[in-house]
Design a protein around this motif. Structure first.
Motif, PDB file in Angstrom:
ATOM      1  N   ILE A  76      19.103  53.689  71.352  1.00 31.85           N
ATOM      2  CA  ILE A  76      19.157  53.567  69.888  1.00 31.85           C
ATOM      3  C   ILE A  76      20.361  52.736  69.459  1.00 31.85           C
ATOM      4  O   ILE A  76      20.254  51.870  68.590  1.00 31.85           O
ATOM      5  N   GLN A 107      13.705  61.921  70.599  1.00 31.76           N
ATOM      6  CA  GLN A 107      13.798  60.604  69.974  1.00 31.76           C
ATOM      7  C   GLN A 107      13.715  60.704  68.452  1.00 31.76           C
ATOM      8  O   GLN A 107      14.527  60.121  67.735  1.00 31.76           O
ATOM      9  N   GLU A 111      16.985  59.818  66.278  1.00 32.91           N
ATOM     10  CA  GLU A 111      16.863  58.670  65.371  1.00 32.91           C
ATOM     11  C   GLU A 111      17.113  59.092  63.927  1.00 32.91           C
ATOM     12  O   GLU A 111      17.770  58.375  63.171  1.00 32.91           O
TER      13      GLU A 111
END
Length: 196
Positions: A76, A107, A111
């Motif tokens: 990321i 994820q 995120e």
């Protein structure tokens, strides 16, 4: 999804091949259409993923949670301009889970932590685990914008957005996917937050 590809393709042809005769307003409109088709394609992908979760068989194995979290943080921060974030990854015991599905959970949560803390002067994310008598409670914590308590009961519903698209990008499906995966693993998921 193919109509979106056709729209996207024709808009690109118009903006590239006819840019010298189109007014700037028309070129701007074409770029808006292209961006919108990309958002719609993303939304369709996430809806399909959410629908597949109802039928997908879970293949549990021993999963190294810390390795997944660390790998995702690296990916990321390399892919987006999130290099100012201070990320602390604590002890994350391994657990029995479907590796691909549990990676998707991490994820989506990580995120979101990056995204919603991106406007803060000091951007902090903590990833860890609390060990209770009969379970591990994994968490992702950030110092982002936050939500009022009354919004939290709706946070895992599909299409629920609490911030404008202009402030934070997204489709409003990510946390619904998280909840579905965790419930399919016979786990629990919840959010704790306050504005700021």
């Amino acid at each position: 999804r193919s109509p979106l590809r056709v729209i996207d393709g024709y808009c690109k042809v118009l903006s590239e091949d006819y840019s010298d005769i189109l007014k700037q307003d028309a070129l701007d409109a074409l770029q808006t259409i292209i961006r919108t088709t990309h958002r719609m394609d993303l939304l369709i992908n996430e809806l399909l993923q959410l629908a597949r979760l109802s039928h997908e068989k879970i293949q549990k194995t021993d999963v190294n949670m810390k390795e997944i979290a660390a790998d995702l943080v690296t990916q990321i921060t390399e892919a987006k301009s999130y290099r100012e974030h201070k990320v602390d990854i604590g002890d994350l015991p391994s657990c029995a889970a479907d590796p691909a599905l549990i990676r998707q959970v991490w994820q989506n949560l990580i995120e979101n932590a990056f995204k919603f803390s991106s406007h803060q002067p000091e951007k902090q994310i903590q990833i860890g685990c609390n060990e209770e008598a009969w379970e591990y409670i994994y968490f992702v914590k950030d110092n982002g914008v936050g939500l009022p308590k009354e919004s939290l009961e709706h946070i895992f519903e599909p299409f629920r957005r609490f911030h404008k698209s202009s402030e934070f990008e997204g489709t409003g499906i990510g946390l619904a996917i998280v909840k579905k995966i965790i419930l399919n693993h016979n786990g629990r998921v919840w959010a704790e937050s306050a504005p700021g």
